[in-house]
Design an enzyme around this catalytic site. Sequence first.
Site, PDB file in Angstrom:
ATOM      1  N   SER A  41       0.878  -1.171   0.000  1.00  0.00           N
ATOM      2  CA  SER A  41       0.000   0.000   0.000  1.00  0.00           C
ATOM      3  C   SER A  41       0.917   1.223   0.000  1.00  0.00           C
ATOM      4  O   SER A  41       1.452   1.620   1.027  1.00  0.00           O
ATOM      5  CB  SER A  41      -0.922  -0.008   1.223  1.00  0.00           C
ATOM      6  OG  SER A  41      -0.182  -0.051   2.422  1.00  0.00           O
ATOM      7  N   HIS A 154      -2.726  -6.301   3.175  1.00  0.00           N
ATOM      8  CA  HIS A 154      -1.676  -7.176   3.695  1.00  0.00           C
ATOM      9  C   HIS A 154      -2.174  -8.571   4.062  1.00  0.00           C
ATOM     10  O   HIS A 154      -1.416  -9.368   4.587  1.00  0.00           O
ATOM     11  CB  HIS A 154      -1.024  -6.543   4.923  1.00  0.00           C
ATOM     12  CG  HIS A 154      -0.212  -5.333   4.613  1.00  0.00           C
ATOM     13  ND1 HIS A 154       0.340  -4.529   5.575  1.00  0.00           N
ATOM     14  CD2 HIS A 154       0.145  -4.790   3.422  1.00  0.00           C
ATOM     15  CE1 HIS A 154       0.998  -3.543   4.993  1.00  0.00           C
ATOM     16  NE2 HIS A 154       0.894  -3.688   3.688  1.00  0.00           N
ATOM     17  N   GLU A 163      -3.626  -2.681   9.806  1.00  0.00           N
ATOM     18  CA  GLU A 163      -2.733  -3.074  10.894  1.00  0.00           C
ATOM     19  C   GLU A 163      -3.363  -2.790  12.255  1.00  0.00           C
ATOM     20  O   GLU A 163      -3.775  -1.666  12.534  1.00  0.00           O
ATOM     21  CB  GLU A 163      -1.398  -2.326  10.811  1.00  0.00           C
ATOM     22  CG  GLU A 163      -0.600  -2.605   9.557  1.00  0.00           C
ATOM     23  CD  GLU A 163       0.711  -1.824   9.543  1.00  0.00           C
ATOM     24  OE1 GLU A 163       1.307  -1.618  10.620  1.00  0.00           O
ATOM     25  OE2 GLU A 163       1.124  -1.398   8.461  1.00  0.00           O
ATOM     26  N   GLU A 204       2.995  -9.107   7.168  1.00  0.00           N
ATOM     27  CA  GLU A 204       3.850  -8.545   8.205  1.00  0.00           C
ATOM     28  C   GLU A 204       3.915  -9.408   9.461  1.00  0.00           C
ATOM     29  O   GLU A 204       4.371  -8.964  10.508  1.00  0.00           O
ATOM     30  CB  GLU A 204       3.408  -7.126   8.526  1.00  0.00           C
ATOM     31  CG  GLU A 204       3.543  -6.219   7.302  1.00  0.00           C
ATOM     32  CD  GLU A 204       3.194  -4.774   7.562  1.00  0.00           C
ATOM     33  OE1 GLU A 204       2.681  -4.475   8.655  1.00  0.00           O
ATOM     34  OE2 GLU A 204       3.434  -3.935   6.675  1.00  0.00           O
ATOM     35  N   ASP A 241      -3.286   1.219  12.155  1.00  0.00           N
ATOM     36  CA  ASP A 241      -3.056   1.799  10.828  1.00  0.00           C
ATOM     37  C   ASP A 241      -4.106   1.225   9.885  1.00  0.00           C
ATOM     38  O   ASP A 241      -3.923   0.136   9.328  1.00  0.00           O
ATOM     39  CB  ASP A 241      -1.651   1.471  10.312  1.00  0.00           C
ATOM     40  CG  ASP A 241      -1.454   1.899   8.856  1.00  0.00           C
ATOM     41  OD1 ASP A 241      -2.283   2.679   8.345  1.00  0.00           O
ATOM     42  OD2 ASP A 241      -0.473   1.453   8.229  1.00  0.00           O
ATOM     43  N   GLU A 285      -2.588   5.843  12.675  1.00  0.00           N
ATOM     44  CA  GLU A 285      -1.820   6.166  11.463  1.00  0.00           C
ATOM     45  C   GLU A 285      -2.746   6.147  10.255  1.00  0.00           C
ATOM     46  O   GLU A 285      -3.563   5.242  10.101  1.00  0.00           O
ATOM     47  CB  GLU A 285      -0.699   5.131  11.289  1.00  0.00           C
ATOM     48  CG  GLU A 285       0.121   5.303  10.028  1.00  0.00           C
ATOM     49  CD  GLU A 285       1.057   4.129   9.787  1.00  0.00           C
ATOM     50  OE1 GLU A 285       1.349   3.842   8.613  1.00  0.00           O
ATOM     51  OE2 GLU A 285       1.497   3.497  10.767  1.00  0.00           O
ATOM     52  N   LYS A 337       9.748   6.198   6.405  1.00  0.00           N
ATOM     53  CA  LYS A 337      10.113   5.008   5.632  1.00  0.00           C
ATOM     54  C   LYS A 337      11.235   5.393   4.669  1.00  0.00           C
ATOM     55  O   LYS A 337      11.058   6.268   3.818  1.00  0.00           O
ATOM     56  CB  LYS A 337       8.917   4.484   4.827  1.00  0.00           C
ATOM     57  CG  LYS A 337       7.781   3.919   5.660  1.00  0.00           C
ATOM     58  CD  LYS A 337       6.613   3.553   4.758  1.00  0.00           C
ATOM     59  CE  LYS A 337       5.493   2.871   5.530  1.00  0.00           C
ATOM     60  NZ  LYS A 337       4.295   2.645   4.673  1.00  0.00           N
ATOM     61  N   HIS A 365       9.056  -0.110   8.860  1.00  0.00           N
ATOM     62  CA  HIS A 365       9.446  -1.076   7.833  1.00  0.00           C
ATOM     63  C   HIS A 365       8.542  -0.927   6.624  1.00  0.00           C
ATOM     64  O   HIS A 365       7.720  -0.021   6.540  1.00  0.00           O
ATOM     65  CB  HIS A 365       9.296  -2.489   8.409  1.00  0.00           C
ATOM     66  CG  HIS A 365       7.869  -2.806   8.776  1.00  0.00           C
ATOM     67  ND1 HIS A 365       7.394  -4.093   8.899  1.00  0.00           N
ATOM     68  CD2 HIS A 365       6.798  -2.000   9.028  1.00  0.00           C
ATOM     69  CE1 HIS A 365       6.116  -4.075   9.217  1.00  0.00           C
ATOM     70  NE2 HIS A 365       5.738  -2.812   9.298  1.00  0.00           N
ATOM     71  N   ARG A 366       8.629  -1.880   5.693  1.00  0.00           N
ATOM     72  CA  ARG A 366       7.660  -2.042   4.603  1.00  0.00           C
ATOM     73  C   ARG A 366       7.124  -3.466   4.648  1.00  0.00           C
ATOM     74  O   ARG A 366       7.717  -4.353   5.241  1.00  0.00           O
ATOM     75  CB  ARG A 366       8.295  -1.787   3.234  1.00  0.00           C
ATOM     76  CG  ARG A 366       8.837  -0.392   2.995  1.00  0.00           C
ATOM     77  CD  ARG A 366       7.891   0.738   3.355  1.00  0.00           C
ATOM     78  NE  ARG A 366       6.651   0.789   2.645  1.00  0.00           N
ATOM     79  CZ  ARG A 366       6.357   1.643   1.652  1.00  0.00           C
ATOM     80  NH1 ARG A 366       7.263   2.508   1.245  1.00  0.00           N
ATOM     81  NH2 ARG A 366       5.157   1.667   1.098  1.00  0.00           N
ATOM     82  N   LYS A 388       7.808   0.453  14.138  1.00  0.00           N
ATOM     83  CA  LYS A 388       7.006  -0.713  13.738  1.00  0.00           C
ATOM     84  C   LYS A 388       7.770  -1.463  12.672  1.00  0.00           C
ATOM     85  O   LYS A 388       8.277  -0.889  11.707  1.00  0.00           O
ATOM     86  CB  LYS A 388       5.609  -0.317  13.272  1.00  0.00           C
ATOM     87  CG  LYS A 388       5.504   0.445  11.968  1.00  0.00           C
ATOM     88  CD  LYS A 388       4.040   0.495  11.559  1.00  0.00           C
ATOM     89  CE  LYS A 388       3.848   1.152  10.211  1.00  0.00           C
ATOM     90  NZ  LYS A 388       2.447   1.046   9.738  1.00  0.00           N
TER      91      LYS A 388
END
Length: 425
Positions: A41, A154, A163, A204, A241, A285, A337, A365-366, A388
């Site tokens: 995303s 995800h 998330e 993730e 998120d 987020e 990021k 992170h990604r 995160k």
Amino acid sequence: MKIKELKAREVLDSRGNPTVEAEIELADGSKGRGISPSGASTGEKEAVELRDNDAKRYGGKGVEKAVSQLNNEVARSIGNADFDSQAAFDHFLIDLDGTTNKERLGANAILAASIAFARATADAKKIPLYRQLVEREQYIIPVPCMNVINGGRHADNNLDFQEFMIAPHHAPSFKESIRMGEEVFHTLKNLLKSKGYFTGVGDEGGFAPNLNSNEEAIEVILEAIHQAGYTPGTHISICIDPATSEMWQNGRYVFYKSSQKQVSSEELIMLWDKWIKQYPIVLLEDGLGENDWHGWKEMTIALGSKVELVGDDIFCTNPKIIAEGIRQGIGNSVLIKLNQIGTITETLDAVKLAQENNYNCFISHRSGETEDTIIADLVVATNAGHIKTGSGCRSERVAKFNQLIRIEEELGGKAFFAGLNTFKI
């Protein structure tokens, strides 16, 4: 720092997709390596990855073009040049690319080289990477925000929001904080299993069950916190998120994986306000989408004194966009990021700008991660206070936790754990 050799190769990220790895050797024999991650995303204004678009290789996702750029044009252009700083090297790459979004050389190629140079320089100086990034007298070890339930883009489930994280903040150290988080993570797995839910994980590392509602994701996490022996809001709080840019369609937000319900910005703000009152949520987020600047202003007015409002897609770790957001009073925190902007120098510029204007920085992170642990060093270097990097499983996620454990041990009394101070608005 004179570069003796730059070489690159195509390697794999955590999804099994190709990405760029770069290695740099300096004239004195010092070496460094960097790998670029990749997002699913992604914000519209992110720096652009260079992909091959050759359907015969990796479904078009190959990065041989980006690798070739480093091995040929960039390596030739460097020659025997000396770079007296990270900024000098990064700006050399930016100028060589010559575009506003790094699309010619590829942000994935540029970032890999930027990380490799930072590590080679740290190796030459015989200092830790975090100290090479920012030299300071005292460092802050961050609170880990662990993504324990995945949804959105995800995971292949029915959760609209991407998330659901836990922040084990009431601890004396990072090591103990991770222990608390892992205990909740494993308790949550058993709890989901007892309810007959799927316990496979998403991109993730968080669990990806089909639930009865988005709210149930929070409620089952709170139940797991209790069962693990902790008090929600006191020991462990919730971060969310929802990745609402993915929900944005024609000026409204669509619950595209569950009910197909459409709501306005005002209605979504009301939902977040209700959740913040009902649940121990300390961080939200991307509560609204990247193109909904008016909505973000209204959300900041309504919720900015109650919760950390982090801008990811709306800011894209871009100092110019962050400056405009600060001017307009958008949010109170910036997601950081590395590959959104494409170099270490620009990332540090974004952090500095945010912190100088009393915005928090949330290092991230990604979803397409790698074994590279640079964000662990970055979060310590910048004293950002929270990070995160995914859930309590999958080695590309916990590698960052393990690196932070090492850093905390190495620093000893020269660092302190962020703990509760991270989430005071």
